[in-house]
Design an enzyme around this catalytic site. Structure first.
Site, PDB file in Angstrom:
ATOM      1  N   HIS A   1       0.833  -1.213   0.000  1.00 41.33           N
ATOM      2  CA  HIS A   1       0.000   0.000   0.000  1.00 41.33           C
ATOM      3  C   HIS A   1       0.861   1.253   0.000  1.00 41.33           C
ATOM      4  O   HIS A   1       1.955   1.262   0.558  1.00 41.33           O
ATOM      5  CB  HIS A   1      -0.949   0.025   1.200  1.00 41.33           C
TER       6      HIS A   1
ATOM      7  N   HIS B   1       1.039   5.146   1.207  1.00 47.13           N
ATOM      8  CA  HIS B   1       0.460   6.139   2.113  1.00 47.13           C
ATOM      9  C   HIS B   1       0.506   7.518   1.463  1.00 47.13           C
ATOM     10  O   HIS B   1       1.561   7.930   0.964  1.00 47.13           O
ATOM     11  CB  HIS B   1       1.288   6.252   3.408  1.00 47.13           C
TER      12      HIS B   1
END
Ligand code: AMP
Ligand code: ZN
Length: 140
Positions: free
Chosen positions: A100, A102
């Site tokens: 992922h 951020h």
């Protein structure tokens, strides 16, 4: 998909997520424990643990979503800047093993640090050492 992956379960709708953007292979939602208002996570819909595991086309789509979202988020929360980062691997601080990105909105004087604050400063390397590392990365 690993049954116990929180992010896979957000993709399937099994657990709720505040989705802010979606493409064929990527999805973005608000971080549940935000470092700042608008803190967003952009993930591949498929489960890949590390950045290197994501096939090139899906990675391109993921970073396309990052590119589109940064100005949208910055405007939405009236931020001055955005820190974009990936904890790629446990030693880098990755806690959720579904890759992922951020996006953390930043504000003048928010007291946060730059990317350079995440690792201890290394000693000034010699030119030969830098040359050798660069050559190794290139695969010379
Ligand atoms: P990392 O340490 O890079 O693996 O970051 C994991 C991030 O996932 C943290 O910022 C958490 O706040 C966030 N997070 C964990 N569970 C959820 C959830 N159910 N919904 C949204 N964000 C989450
Ligand atoms: Zn997953």
């Amino acid at each position: 998909m690993p049954e116990d992956c929180i992010f896979c379960r957000i993709v399937t709708g099994d657990i709720p997520g505040r989705i802010v953007h979606e493409t064929d292979h990527a999805i973005a939602f608000l971080d549940a424990n935000p470092l700042a208002p608008g803190h967003t996570l952009v993930i591949p819909k498929q489960h890949y643990a590390r950045l290197e595991d994501i096939p090139g086309e899906e990675a391109a789509e993921l970073f396309g979503a990052v590119h589109d979202l940064v100005p949208q988020i910055e405007a939405a929360v009236d931020a001055d800047a955005v820190s974009v980062g990936i904890n790629d691997g446990e030693a880098a601080g990755q806690e959720v093993p579904h890759s992922h990105v951020h996006l953390v909105p930043r504000f003048e004087g928010d007291g946060g640090g730059p990317f350079h604050a995440i690792a201890p400063a290394s000693e000034e390397p010699a030119d030969e050492e830098l040359d050798e590392i660069a050559a190794t990365i290139r695969g010379d």
